[in-house]
Design a protein around this motif. Structure first.
Motif, PDB file in Angstrom:
ATOM      1  N   GLU A  59       0.839  -1.203   0.000  1.00  0.00           N
ATOM      2  CA  GLU A  59       0.000   0.000   0.000  1.00  0.00           C
ATOM      3  C   GLU A  59       0.873   1.253   0.000  1.00  0.00           C
ATOM      4  O   GLU A  59       0.626   2.195  -0.758  1.00  0.00           O
ATOM      5  CB  GLU A  59      -0.917   0.002   1.222  1.00  0.00           C
ATOM      6  CG  GLU A  59      -1.805   1.221   1.304  1.00  0.00           C
ATOM      7  CD  GLU A  59      -2.655   1.252   2.556  1.00  0.00           C
ATOM      8  OE1 GLU A  59      -3.391   2.236   2.710  1.00  0.00           O
ATOM      9  OE2 GLU A  59      -2.594   0.322   3.384  1.00  0.00           O
ATOM     10  N   GLU A  61       3.943   1.502  -1.074  1.00  0.00           N
ATOM     11  CA  GLU A  61       4.588   1.600  -2.383  1.00  0.00           C
ATOM     12  C   GLU A  61       3.641   2.230  -3.402  1.00  0.00           C
ATOM     13  O   GLU A  61       4.030   3.107  -4.177  1.00  0.00           O
ATOM     14  CB  GLU A  61       5.037   0.218  -2.856  1.00  0.00           C
ATOM     15  CG  GLU A  61       5.739   0.236  -4.191  1.00  0.00           C
ATOM     16  CD  GLU A  61       6.170  -1.148  -4.641  1.00  0.00           C
ATOM     17  OE1 GLU A  61       7.110  -1.208  -5.445  1.00  0.00           O
ATOM     18  OE2 GLU A  61       5.575  -2.151  -4.209  1.00  0.00           O
ATOM     19  N   ARG A  62       2.406   1.794  -3.403  1.00  0.00           N
ATOM     20  CA  ARG A  62       1.416   2.341  -4.339  1.00  0.00           C
ATOM     21  C   ARG A  62       1.192   3.829  -4.065  1.00  0.00           C
ATOM     22  O   ARG A  62       1.095   4.625  -4.994  1.00  0.00           O
ATOM     23  CB  ARG A  62       0.101   1.560  -4.228  1.00  0.00           C
ATOM     24  CG  ARG A  62      -0.994   2.027  -5.147  1.00  0.00           C
ATOM     25  CD  ARG A  62      -0.663   2.071  -6.618  1.00  0.00           C
ATOM     26  NE  ARG A  62      -0.004   0.868  -7.065  1.00  0.00           N
ATOM     27  CZ  ARG A  62       0.683   0.775  -8.208  1.00  0.00           C
ATOM     28  NH1 ARG A  62       0.777   1.806  -9.017  1.00  0.00           N
ATOM     29  NH2 ARG A  62       1.273  -0.346  -8.549  1.00  0.00           N
ATOM     30  N   GLN A  63       1.118   4.221  -2.801  1.00  0.00           N
ATOM     31  CA  GLN A  63       0.924   5.625  -2.450  1.00  0.00           C
ATOM     32  C   GLN A  63       2.102   6.472  -2.936  1.00  0.00           C
ATOM     33  O   GLN A  63       1.915   7.589  -3.425  1.00  0.00           O
ATOM     34  CB  GLN A  63       0.763   5.785  -0.930  1.00  0.00           C
ATOM     35  CG  GLN A  63      -0.474   5.136  -0.355  1.00  0.00           C
ATOM     36  CD  GLN A  63      -1.747   5.785  -0.848  1.00  0.00           C
ATOM     37  OE1 GLN A  63      -1.824   6.991  -1.014  1.00  0.00           O
ATOM     38  NE2 GLN A  63      -2.760   4.980  -1.084  1.00  0.00           N
ATOM     39  N   ARG A  80      11.409   3.448  -2.854  1.00  0.00           N
ATOM     40  CA  ARG A  80      10.849   2.256  -3.493  1.00  0.00           C
ATOM     41  C   ARG A  80      11.810   1.072  -3.378  1.00  0.00           C
ATOM     42  O   ARG A  80      11.382  -0.053  -3.142  1.00  0.00           O
ATOM     43  CB  ARG A  80      10.531   2.553  -4.952  1.00  0.00           C
ATOM     44  CG  ARG A  80       9.666   1.504  -5.564  1.00  0.00           C
ATOM     45  CD  ARG A  80       9.011   2.009  -6.800  1.00  0.00           C
ATOM     46  NE  ARG A  80       8.118   0.979  -7.302  1.00  0.00           N
ATOM     47  CZ  ARG A  80       7.678   0.941  -8.519  1.00  0.00           C
ATOM     48  NH1 ARG A  80       8.012   1.884  -9.366  1.00  0.00           N
ATOM     49  NH2 ARG A  80       6.883  -0.014  -8.909  1.00  0.00           N
TER      50      ARG A  80
END
Length: 109
Positions: A59, A61-63, A80
């Motif tokens: 989550e 990483e996606r943000q 990342r």
């Protein structure tokens, strides 16, 4: 990782302080919190809390990707890479844990 996110949050525009940055903070704090909570539990729940921590890392990483695409910050690679390293180590740990459990169960028969 958590410290990096808190530093990163300071760089976001003020209109993102209670939305996007709050979400980044929650998922970054969730990772070590679930691992710590995990340490006081039984073996059965051990894997569950590791799964939650791992989910929070994906989550986060996606943000970070969304923030990068929204041009809220310029550098994504450092954070990342740290997340990817954590994810690989955690998934490897889960696999070893699963293999150990299978070996234990098979050795009982």
């Amino acid at each position: 990782m958590v410290d990096d996110v808190f530093k990163l949050n300071n760089d976001f525009p003020s209109d993102e302080k209670f939305g996007f940055t709050s979400q980044l903070s929650r998922c970054s704090v969730s990772i070590p919190s679930n691992i710590a909570e995990d340490l006081s539990r039984t073996n059965k729940s051990f894997s569950y809390f590791i799964d939650i921590a791992l989910g929070s890392s994906f989550e986060l990483e996606r943000q970070l990707i969304i923030a990068f695409k929204k041009k809220l910050y310029n550098t994504i690679n450092k954070n990342r890479k740290k997340l990817e390293e954590f994810q690989k180590m955690t998934m490897g740990f889960q696999n070893k844990l699963y293999e150990s459990l299978l070996f234990f169960l098979m050795s009982r028969f």
